[in-house]
Design a protein around this motif. Structure first.
Motif, short mmCIF file in Angstrom:
data_model
loop_
_atom_site.label_atom_id
_atom_site.label_comp_id
_atom_site.label_asym_id
_atom_site.label_seq_id
_atom_site.Cartn_x
_atom_site.Cartn_y
_atom_site.Cartn_z
N ALA A 104 0.09 -1.21 -0.10
CA ALA A 104 0.06 -0.24 -0.24
C ALA A 104 1.26 1.08 0.03
CB ALA A 104 -0.51 0.00 1.12
N GLN A 105 1.59 1.02 1.00
CA GLN A 105 2.56 2.79 0.49
C GLN A 105 3.44 2.26 -0.49
OE1 GLN A 105 5.81 2.16 3.79
NE2 GLN A 105 3.98 2.32 5.87
N LEU A 106 3.81 1.47 -1.07
CA LEU A 106 4.71 2.06 -2.63
C LEU A 106 3.43 1.88 -3.17
CD1 LEU A 106 6.82 0.68 -4.41
CD2 LEU A 106 5.97 -1.36 -4.50
N GLU A 107 2.05 1.61 -3.81
CA GLU A 107 1.04 1.95 -4.84
C GLU A 107 1.20 3.38 -4.30
OE1 GLU A 107 -1.98 0.05 -3.90
OE2 GLU A 107 -0.89 -2.06 -4.80
N LYS A 108 1.36 3.86 -2.80
CA LYS A 108 0.89 5.36 -2.65
C LYS A 108 2.29 6.64 -2.91
CE LYS A 108 0.19 8.70 1.82
NZ LYS A 108 -0.05 8.89 2.43
N LEU A 109 3.59 5.72 -2.75
CA LEU A 109 3.88 7.07 -2.84
C LEU A 109 4.64 6.71 -4.99
CD1 LEU A 109 7.24 8.00 -2.58
CD2 LEU A 109 7.90 5.76 -2.95
N GLN A 110 4.07 5.83 -5.26
CA GLN A 110 3.95 5.80 -6.89
C GLN A 110 2.66 6.44 -7.69
OE1 GLN A 110 3.28 2.04 -8.60
NE2 GLN A 110 5.68 1.09 -8.54
N SER A 111 1.88 6.91 -6.93
CA SER A 111 1.01 8.15 -7.39
C SER A 111 1.06 9.18 -6.68
CB SER A 111 -0.36 7.15 -6.24
OG SER A 111 -0.28 7.88 -5.10
N GLU A 112 1.76 9.05 -5.78
CA GLU A 112 2.76 10.25 -5.65
C GLU A 112 3.74 10.86 -6.82
OE1 GLU A 112 4.04 10.69 -1.74
OE2 GLU A 112 2.03 11.13 -0.76
N ILE A 113 3.99 10.26 -7.67
CA ILE A 113 5.62 10.27 -8.03
C ILE A 113 4.82 10.97 -9.74
CG2 ILE A 113 7.36 9.54 -9.74
CD1 ILE A 113 8.22 7.88 -7.25
N ALA A 114 3.30 10.10 -9.72
CA ALA A 114 2.61 10.20 -11.01
C ALA A 114 2.43 11.79 -11.19
CB ALA A 114 1.72 9.64 -11.13
N GLN A 115 2.04 12.36 -9.83
CA GLN A 115 1.13 13.67 -9.29
C GLN A 115 1.68 14.70 -9.80
OE1 GLN A 115 -0.82 13.59 -6.39
NE2 GLN A 115 -2.07 12.01 -6.36
N ILE A 116 3.63 14.41 -8.83
CA ILE A 116 4.00 15.81 -9.37
C ILE A 116 5.14 15.49 -10.72
CG2 ILE A 116 6.93 16.44 -8.58
CD1 ILE A 116 5.61 14.56 -5.97
N ALA A 117 4.61 14.97 -11.06
CA ALA A 117 5.35 14.32 -12.42
C ALA A 117 4.67 14.99 -13.64
CB ALA A 117 5.71 12.79 -13.23
N ARG A 118 3.26 14.79 -13.86
CA ARG A 118 2.24 15.52 -14.12
C ARG A 118 2.47 16.44 -14.17
NH1 ARG A 118 -1.47 13.22 -12.12
NH2 ARG A 118 -1.76 11.26 -12.93
N LYS A 119 2.36 17.54 -12.88
CA LYS A 119 2.71 18.76 -12.50
C LYS A 119 4.04 19.33 -13.32
CE LYS A 119 -0.44 18.48 -8.81
NZ LYS A 119 0.21 19.67 -6.82
N THR A 120 5.36 18.55 -12.81
CA THR A 120 6.26 18.68 -13.88
C THR A 120 6.59 19.28 -15.52
OG1 THR A 120 7.37 17.38 -13.28
CG2 THR A 120 7.28 19.26 -11.32
#
Length: 454
Positions: free
Chosen positions: A172-188
């Protein structure tokens, strides 16, 4: 107390004998009632003493009997000496063989277990006899028993479910971290690069070349491209046919991760209804708080028109004072209304950020590009409009200016591109300027959309 009672009884007896000796008959009518009560009490006490004595005698007899029985049990319970002869058999004092008593199980479970063991022993003995009679027998084949064995309990190792829970939490922590990385990457704006980095294995090297690519391993007969240099390639039989294989459709990297739903817009009547219901719920909550005493009751809303109806006799007694009070209350309400509006009003900086946020668009999933061709861009007014509108819409691009061919390239989101196309093709009046073509004739200026991609 007993001695006093006996003494009193003796005295009463003497008195009775004296009366009898005088008259010859007992004179019960002349006896004192107190003497009769004391005599009855003495009789009851004597009766109780006799009962107590009988119980004491009975208890002593029972104790003696119990002691005698306990002594007999101790004597009889002593284990007899175990005497074994030369052959290991149990014998008594005279040398005769003695059969020892066998303890039989009394619980149902123990009885069933013993019967089961006896039955298994009988089956094994019978099976061995049958096997001895058979000519062909494979000892590796286990013989099936006639009864069904009960399924034994299986206990989990300690810490099994703790490790399973830890694994689930880590996932669950890995999935959460991946989603956060995807959101940051989408913004940048590095979504595609990030996804490719996630897909590419970290331990793979660029110089590693496989013997056969995975798409060729299905149809090639050999596991290498050795025969390709000779010009002869051997395929597997039936690998290449006239059938067309359609690969599985995969999601494009520019597609959004979540499905986009069309927003639901309410009609004017529905918006009014929802607003009316919300205001009524708020009013009910306020009334409930006033009933419970949590908030004070509000003052009556006074105006010049309802002055006489609300106050009545108070307004008649001092009209000037009441009118001043009403006007003060009206001014107070007006000030509270203006303060609330001022509190909700955005500051200039917030208004600017809101406008920028409204104009900017997310271009991580796709960018629209348009190329315009203008005959002449020498007019400074029109050149200013082209550049300023692109900046205001937060679009990027470039312009190539030449005497006969001016190219303007812009890129941005869908809304930005829609506004800019309307500016270039409709709002700016290019035909107002007349220019000379190659033959020297005056022709009106114009803007043409050469190419666009969305």
């Amino acid at each position: 107390m007993m001695a006093n009672a006996k003494k009193v009884i003796e005295e009463r007896k003497k008195a009775l004998t004296a009366i009898k000796s005088d008259t010859g008959k007992p004179k019960f009518g002349l006896m004192d009632p107190q003497m009769i009560a004391e005599a009855e009490k003495a009789r009851r006490i004597a009766q109780l003493q006799a009962q107590i004595q009988e119980k004491i005698n009975a208890v002593s007899i029972n104790a003696a009997v119990a002691a005698a029985q306990a002594h007999v049990r101790e004597v009889t319970a002593k284990p007899k000496p175990l005497i074994l002869d030369a052959q290991g058999r149990t014998v008594d004092m005279e040398g005769k063989e003695v059969q020892l008593t066998q303890r039989m199980p009394t619980l149902k479970a123990n009885i069933r277990a013993k019967k089961r063991e006896e039955f298994k022993q009988q089956l094994q003995d019978k099976g061995s006899e049958d096997i001895a009679e058979q000519t062909f027998f494979d000892p590796r084949i286990a013989a099936k028993t006639a009864i069904r064995n009960k399924r034994a309990l299986k206990f989990n190792e300690p810490g099994k479910y703790v490790a399973l829970a830890d694994k689930m939490r880590t996932k669950a922590q890995l999935e959460k971290l991946q989603s956060e990385i995807a959101q940051i990457a989408r913004k940048t704006g590095i979504t595609t690069t990030t996804k490719l980095a996630l897909i590419t294995p970290t331990d793979a090297r660029d110089d590693d070349v496989p013997e056969v690519e995975w798409w060729d391993s299905i149809i090639l007969a050999e596991d290498s491209y050795a025969e390709r240099s000779v010009g002869k390639v051997v395929f597997q039989g039936g690998a290449v046919t006239n059938l067309v294989e359609h690969p599985t459709q995969m999601r494009a990297p520019t597609d959004p991760l979540r499905p986009i739903y069309m927003p639901v817009f309410l009609t004017k009547k529905e918006r009014k209804k929802i607003r009316r219901q919300n205001r009524r719920e708020t009013w009910k909550e306020e009334q409930e708080k006033i009933r419970l005493g949590l908030e004070p009751a509000p003052e009556p809303k006074l105006r010049i028109t309802n002055l006489m109806r609300v106050l009545g006799t108070e307004a008649v007694q001092d009209p000037t004072k009441i009118e001043a009070h009403v006007r003060e209350q009206m001014a107070k309400r007006q000030k509270a209304h203006e303060d609330a509006n001022a509190a909700r009003k955005l500051t200039p900086e917030e208004r600017r950020l809101k406008k920028i946020k409204k104009m900017k668009e997310d271009t991580t999933l796709g960018v629209q590009v348009a190329v315009f061709r203008v005959r002449d861009l020498s007019n400074p007014s029109k050149k200013f409009k082209v550049e300023t509108n692109a900046k205001q819409l937060f679009m990027t691009g470039t312009a190539v200016i030449f005497k006969d061919c001016n190219v303007i390239i812009v890129e941005g989101g869908p809304k930005q591109m829609k506004k800019y196309k309307r500016l270039m093709l409709n709002r700016i009046k290019w035909e107002e300027d007349n220019i000379k073509d190659g033959d020297g004739n005056e022709v009106p200026n114009k803007c043409v959309l050469v190419w666009e991609v969305s």
